[in-house]
Design a protein around this motif. Structure first.
Motif, mmCIF file in Angstrom:
data_model
loop_
_atom_site.group_PDB
_atom_site.id
_atom_site.type_symbol
_atom_site.label_atom_id
_atom_site.label_comp_id
_atom_site.label_asym_id
_atom_site.label_seq_id
_atom_site.Cartn_x
_atom_site.Cartn_y
_atom_site.Cartn_z
ATOM 1 N N SER A 88 68.601 -17.145 23.088
ATOM 2 C CA SER A 88 67.376 -17.853 22.685
ATOM 3 C C SER A 88 67.475 -19.369 22.774
ATOM 4 O O SER A 88 66.747 -20.074 22.082
ATOM 5 C CB SER A 88 66.972 -17.442 21.258
ATOM 6 N N HIS B 287 59.402 -12.757 23.699
ATOM 7 C CA HIS B 287 60.752 -13.228 23.398
ATOM 8 C C HIS B 287 60.823 -14.757 23.421
ATOM 9 O O HIS B 287 61.472 -15.369 22.562
ATOM 10 C CB HIS B 287 61.743 -12.652 24.413
ATOM 11 N N SER C 291 61.735 -17.008 20.284
ATOM 12 C CA SER C 291 62.869 -17.922 20.451
ATOM 13 C C SER C 291 62.481 -19.343 20.072
ATOM 14 O O SER C 291 63.256 -20.065 19.424
ATOM 15 C CB SER C 291 63.366 -17.892 21.901
ATOM 16 N N VAL D 60 61.768 -8.497 17.539
ATOM 17 C CA VAL D 60 61.674 -8.899 18.947
ATOM 18 C C VAL D 60 62.827 -9.815 19.299
ATOM 19 O O VAL D 60 63.476 -9.688 20.339
ATOM 20 C CB VAL D 60 60.325 -9.595 19.225
ATOM 21 N N GLN D 61 63.091 -10.766 18.399
ATOM 22 C CA GLN D 61 64.169 -11.730 18.623
ATOM 23 C C GLN D 61 65.513 -11.024 18.766
ATOM 24 O O GLN D 61 66.277 -11.277 19.688
ATOM 25 C CB GLN D 61 64.214 -12.690 17.432
ATOM 26 N N ILE E 222 66.090 -8.463 21.940
ATOM 27 C CA ILE E 222 66.233 -9.035 23.272
ATOM 28 C C ILE E 222 67.244 -10.169 23.300
ATOM 29 O O ILE E 222 68.003 -10.312 24.252
ATOM 30 C CB ILE E 222 64.869 -9.569 23.780
#
Length: 280
Positions: A56, A72, A76, A258-259, A262
């Motif tokens: 990220s 993502h 991020s 989500v963070q 991925i």
């Protein structure tokens, strides 16, 4: 989505993971900075690019069109914003909307002021947006506004239609008979002002939002979160609904999911959902 789930069709995996988007951007960046990157080796460049995506760090100082391009990337950027400025929350400083906009633009030079304004309106309930806000309040609102921007724009359109007495996404054409029955201008303005203050019926709004969730292709908040909020009252205004949604734990968990799925596999950092508590 698990990388080991072989039952997922290739096309669906590529679409959901946005791999082609990142691959295209990696090649574009390589061609634009060929002399700088090729001296370290192309293989190393791609390895570092996708490592930064995974961790990220890839959104820092990138253009706005890039940081908003995928869920993502949005998650991020929210995390990067927290990392860079969490000391503001710990110190208890209060900042204005323009000051938060400036902080955002230090990370993304072309970040639009409109998004910062929208987040401020959630915190301040559409009152004067030049008032000071705590870092945690702004962060909650900004996370919701930025991550779910397209969905919230659609909800706003629905809300305005309901305030105007129209069915969402339809146009009411007055007839000659209906014009004759129109109330006085003063009475109509008073009614509209009362409606703006009271909001709309939550049952109708919930139905419209449910239908929107069925047809939209954009990210949407968990229906259970929205249902829980709307069931607590008979009427709700747009910004009071968003404020309740912004501080709902389910929203923080979704963005964190989500963070982590991925970009933070194997990371030893705290989940995003627990970070906000340090700014209180």
């Amino acid at each position: 989505m698990s990388r080991l789930n072989v039952s997922v069709p290739t096309e669906q995996y590529l679409a959901d993971s946005k791999v082609l988007f990142y691959l295209t951007d990696a090649v574009t960046q390589l061609l634009e900075h060929k002399e700088e990157y090729t001296q370290f080796g192309v293989i190393r460049y791609f390895a570092e690019y996708f490592s930064s995506v995974k961790n990220s760090n890839h959104v820092l100082f990138r253009e706005f069109s890039y940081i908003r391009a995928t869920p993502h990337n949005r998650a991020s950027f929210i995390r990067v914003f927290w990392r860079c400025y969490r000391q503001i929350g710990k110190s208890g400083d209060m900042l204005s909307m323009l000051e938060y906009r400036s902080l955002l633009q230090l990370l993304c030079p072309d970040f639009p002021v409109e998004l910062a304004q929208s987040a401020a309106r959630i915190v301040l309930m559409d009152d004067a947006i030049d008032c000071l806000m705590s870092f945690s309040d702004f962060l909650y609102a900004f996370q919701l506004q930025f991550y779910y921007q397209e969905f919230l724009d659609s909800v706003m359109a629905i809300y305005q239609d309901l305030l105007a007495g129209k069915s969402p996404n339809t146009v009411i054409v007055p007839t000659s008979a209906s014009v004759e029955q129109l109330p006085s201008v003063a009475s109509e303005e008073n009614d509209k002002e009362e409606q703006r203050q009271d909001g709309v019926e939550t049952f109708t709004l919930a139905q419209c939002i449910d239908a929107l969730c069925d047809r939209t292709k954009h990210s949407v908040p968990p229906r259970s979160c929205m249902k829980e909020i709307l069931e607590q009252t008979n009427k709700v205004s747009y910004y009071s609904f968003l404020l309740s949604l912004a501080k709902h734990e389910g929203i923080n968990q979704i963005v964190a999911t989500v963070q982590q799925c991925i970009g933070s596999v194997g990371s030893q950092e705290e989940p995003v959902k627990t970070l906000w508590s340090t700014t209180q």
